[in-house]
Design an enzyme around this catalytic site. Structure first.
Site, PDB file in Angstrom:
ATOM      1  N   TRP A  14       0.826  -1.217   0.000  1.00  0.00           N
ATOM      2  CA  TRP A  14       0.000   0.000   0.000  1.00  0.00           C
ATOM      3  C   TRP A  14       0.861   1.268   0.000  1.00  0.00           C
ATOM      4  O   TRP A  14       0.345   2.358   0.123  1.00  0.00           O
ATOM      5  CB  TRP A  14      -0.919   0.004   1.232  1.00  0.00           C
ATOM      6  N   ASP A  15       2.179   1.116  -0.108  1.00  0.00           N
ATOM      7  CA  ASP A  15       3.110   2.241  -0.041  1.00  0.00           C
ATOM      8  C   ASP A  15       3.013   2.953   1.304  1.00  0.00           C
ATOM      9  O   ASP A  15       3.041   4.175   1.383  1.00  0.00           O
ATOM     10  CB  ASP A  15       2.868   3.233  -1.191  1.00  0.00           C
ATOM     11  N   TYR A  16       2.944   2.172   2.374  1.00  0.00           N
ATOM     12  CA  TYR A  16       2.885   2.722   3.731  1.00  0.00           C
ATOM     13  C   TYR A  16       4.288   2.834   4.333  1.00  0.00           C
ATOM     14  O   TYR A  16       4.469   2.672   5.549  1.00  0.00           O
ATOM     15  CB  TYR A  16       2.007   1.846   4.618  1.00  0.00           C
ATOM     16  N   ASP A  17       5.295   3.108   3.476  1.00  0.00           N
ATOM     17  CA  ASP A  17       6.656   3.205   3.983  1.00  0.00           C
ATOM     18  C   ASP A  17       6.741   4.168   5.165  1.00  0.00           C
ATOM     19  O   ASP A  17       5.984   5.128   5.261  1.00  0.00           O
ATOM     20  CB  ASP A  17       7.640   3.613   2.892  1.00  0.00           C
ATOM     21  N   LYS A  24       2.525   6.516   8.277  1.00  0.00           N
ATOM     22  CA  LYS A  24       1.519   6.959   7.313  1.00  0.00           C
ATOM     23  C   LYS A  24       0.125   6.436   7.662  1.00  0.00           C
ATOM     24  O   LYS A  24      -0.874   7.015   7.236  1.00  0.00           O
ATOM     25  CB  LYS A  24       1.887   6.482   5.904  1.00  0.00           C
TER      26      LYS A  24
END
Length: 802
Positions: free
Chosen positions: A477-480, A502
């Site tokens: 989910w691109d929750y870096d 995030k």
């Protein structure tokens, strides 16, 4: 005989014309609502819009027919709407606006025209009703300029009596001021009583406008009597701390890249001050320069074309003994790095200098491929530029350069933000991103996947990992982890690490071991996933700390400025693939919330050490992503870019993925406000103290037209804030063009000043060792997505005493 029309029929009088026009508009509006309401009901949503639409059609027809019963139906519909609105959103002001405001307008108009349907009877009563609705509209309009959804502070902070230092002996050396990443300044010269007197002390123009792919996100550093600034295209500028007068400028000429130009900070190194250097693994120690010699004090910068550069802090000239003529090539060992106007590797954040080491991660271009440059973490000698150690997440046997003919492991999780470090424990804490290509992870190896979206503690001397804590498992989910960790010692002496994410989750860990101090539980999450991928059955939730803006969305959360676009958002929501926060991207449009912008992004948090308060600001902008099967897609047709409005090619996977904002037809988020808040959490009690909407709509544009009204709806924020010993928070990264000072105890705004353009940088402060004045410095290059751009560095101070 009545007046004749051109066709011989009697002409309608003005009363009939008014009823015809207004009734027609109401019937047409009702037709639109009924049509959309039928679709929403078919999707399993609320039946209200269908009922309201039918009632409005009937009302409109009856008005056209000059029947007083139209007003009766409208009155019943209004009462029904009020009851329905309360059941959906209670007394939430912004939730009520699109539900109630149209009926306040219709009630006002209905009261005025009702006598036209009765031959003038009941005029006084009708006008009284219209007056009531007019007053309600006026009250509602006035209320729009007040803050809503506020959590008021119910306690007062307990002062810990941390040392205050106003003597000019402290530098703002790191992005977070100190290595602990707290953005806390131990100054109280500027305080709650006199902050209102702040004035511009000096202003500097860098000469580089933040346009195109550039964003001005720099937090300057201050060393003694000099402030050091960097521009998006990697220029470094030194100015006098009291006058803003330029001392020198260094331009590394990296080229004008078209994707992601940023510089969030430069670093400072003084070899003579390092009394206990870390071992450098067999490297030959450099002879320390004599005091006053060239490069006795240095500024370290990473450029947009992946060069590590060291220059003399006094002159801006490259340090000849560092690398080759002052430069180290960071692409060595990475393999292919595309640099033809679109780069796939750089480092946009401030280099981290610990004693005599420069510790670096790297930014890679999101979503391009399964074969992107490595996320390797490296430490270089700050004296010579020699590689001291490397941590390759995919090959722990590599401790320096890869073997001949090999590269560091490709596409591993990367660190593009700022670490924090604890010299006493000998650990540096890395906020890691997820493994490329972000939204499909079927090919991720288990070894690297365990580090994805984690905070990792490395031994500073050796670069070996000591512990890691994962904030999202198998992150697609691109929750870096974008924020810098904050280090804070709890009252019982426990050394804590606080990690905002995030996701809006805030994790509190023992920074010695990585074990949670505040409770964390694993919760089951949806398991539907695209072909070839997998999901973790559970995900971590920090239940022992407040979560900010991290709720699961429902249809009732959908919003619009009118009931038309709110209905459109509700229909869109019902059509989306969404089962909560961890709904995996699918071939069907999928809603991601909190979204890959956050929650909490790279600005990080601030810790008020006097009170043990943790200040945060967030973003609430859900996105829609849609996987598309790669087969048959012409790569030339893909919309390149980063984030919303682009398509990630994800080469090496079965899919590409489209991105768009989850907005209403009018271009505003479908999610009910606020879209960004300021908040404070007591780290001792782990409780939310206060929360307020962040900024106004004054400077946003709809259709190219600036709003121009100071409605404090709460907008997305970028950049961080800092706190001072006097109990103030300074923040500038709102969508409106202001620098603000707030009371850490309550969140109340005590002062604000207009900036020439918006800012998305974290401001900083220092006390001049020469004059003893405290300055607040902010870089204003333009708010995100704003057309107003600048190149301003502005310092504020109290008026000088006679």
């Amino acid at each position: 005989m009545g007046r004749l029309s051109y066709f011989g029929a009697p002409r309608p009088g003005w009363r009939q014309t008014i009823l015809f026009v207004l009734g027609g508009l109401m019937a047409l509006s009702g037709l639109w609502l009924a049509y959309g309401g039928l679709e929403l009901a078919r999707l399993g949503g609320s039946c209200y819009y269908l009922i309201a639409g039918v009632a409005m059609i009937a009302t409109g027809i009856l008005y056209i027919l000059r029947k007083p019963s139209g007003s009766a139906i409208l009155a019943l519909l209004t009462l029904f709407t009020f009851a329905w609105a309360y059941l959906e959103v209670g007394f939430s002001f912004w939730g009520l606006v699109p539900r109630i405001a149209p009926f306040l307008v219709m009630g006002l108009v209905g009261g005025l025209i009702h006598p036209l349907t009765t031959g003038g009877r009941y005029r006084a009563m009708s006008f009284a009703v219209a007056g009531i609705f007019a007053l309600a509209l006026a009250a509602g309009g006035s209320a729009m300029f007040k803050q809503h959804g506020v959590t008021e502070a119910k306690v007062q902070p307990q002062n810990d009596r941390v040392l205050v230092q106003n003597d000019g002996s402290r530098n703002w050396q790191f992005y977070g001021n100190e290595p602990d990443g707290t953005r806390y300044a131990p100054f109280d010269q500027i305080n709650k009583d006199n902050v209102k007197d702040l004035k511009v002390a000096w202003q500097f123009r860098t000469g580089e406008m933040a346009v195109g792919a550039s964003e001005s996100q720099n937090t300057p550093i201050q060393i003694g009597s000099t402030v050091y600034i960097c521009t998006p295209l990697s220029k470094v500028i030194a100015v006098d701390a009291d006058t803003g007068k330029e001392k020198w400028k260094f331009d590394p000429n990296p080229g004008d890249y078209k994707t992601w130009n940023r510089c969030r900070g430069v670093a400072y190194y003084a070899p003579a001050t390092v009394k206990d250097p870390y071992p450098i693994g067999g490297a030959t120690p450099a002879a320390l320069p004599a005091t006053g010699a060239a490069c006795a004090r240095r500024i370290v910068q990473v450029t947009m074309d992946a060069r590590l550069i060291s220059v003399d802090a006094e002159t801006g000239k490259p340090c000849a003994g560092f690398g080759k003529g002052g430069t180290v090539d960071l692409t060595v060992g990475l393999g292919e790095v595309k640099l033809n106007n679109v780069f796939y590797y750089a480092y946009t954040s401030q280099p981290t200098i610990v004693r005599n080491l420069i510790i670096l991660g790297g930014w890679v271009f999101d979503g391009r491929s399964t074969n992107e440059p490595s996320g390797v973490i490296r430490a270089f000698s700050a004296d010579t530029g020699e590689l001291v150690w490397a941590w390759d997440l995919g090959n722990p046997d590599i401790t320096k350069l890869p073997p001949e003919g090999e590269t560091y492991t490709r596409s591993t999780p990367n660190m593009w933000s700022h670490p924090a470090f604890d010299e006493r424990l000998g650990l540096v804490y890395l906020p890691l991103g997820n493994e490329q290509p972000d939204f499909w992870g079927g090919k991720r190896p288990e070894l690297t996947d365990k580090y994805s979206t984690s905070v990792v503690a490395l031994d500073i001397a050796t670069g070996r990992d000591v512990w890691h804590f994962q904030t999202a498992h198998h992150d697609i989910w691109d929750y870096d982890v974008a924020s810098q960790p904050s280090l804070y010692d709890l009252p019982d002496g426990t050394p804590a690490l606080i990690m905002p994410t995030k996701r809006g989750q805030i994790f509190m860990l023992d920074r010695r071991t990585g074990k949670p101090i505040a409770d964390v539980v694993e919760r089951k999450v949806p398991q539907e996933v695209a072909a070839g991928d997998r999901l973790s059955p559970t995900q971590p939730y920090s239940v022992g700390m407040p979560a900010i803006g991290a709720r699961t969305l429902t249809e009732q959360d959908m919003w619009g400025t009118t009931f038309f676009d709110q209905l459109a958002c509700r229909i869109e929501f019902r059509k989306l693939n969404y089962k909560g926060e961890f709904t995996a991207p699918q071939l069907k449009p999928t809603l991601i919330y909190p979204g890959y912008y956050g929650g909490f992004n790279w600005g990080g948090a601030s810790v008020d050490k006097q009170n043990g308060y943790f200040f945060v600001n967030d973003i609430r902008m859900p996105q829609i992503v849609t996987l598309r099967a790669r087969e048959g897609i012409d790569p030339k047709t893909l919309v390149s870019g980063h984030g919303v409005g682009s398509t990630y090619p994800m080469d090496g996977t079965p899919f590409v993925i489209d991105h768009k904002a989850f907005n209403s037809p009018l271009g505003l988020p479908c999610l009910a406000p606020p879209w960004g808040v300021f908040a404070a959490i007591d780290l001792k009690t782990k409780q939310l103290v206060w929360e307020r909407p962040a900024g106004t709509v004054e400077d946003i544009r709809m259709g190219g037209i600036r709003a121009g009204v100071t409605v404090p709806i709460g907008m997305p924020t970028l950049g961080g804030g800092f706190t001072t010993a006097s109990g103030l928070i300074f923040y500038s990264g709102t969508q409106d063009y202001y620098l603000r000072a707030m009371d850490i105890a309550t969140g109340e705004e005590l002062w604000k000043t207009r900036l020439p353009v918006g800012s998305q940088a974290t401001p900083m402060t220092y006390v001049s060792p020469k004059t003893g004045r405290q300055y607040i410095v902010v870089v204003a290059g333009g708010a995100r997505q704003s057309p107003d751009r600048g190149d301003y560095v502005i310092a504020f101070a109290l008026p000088q005493k006679e």
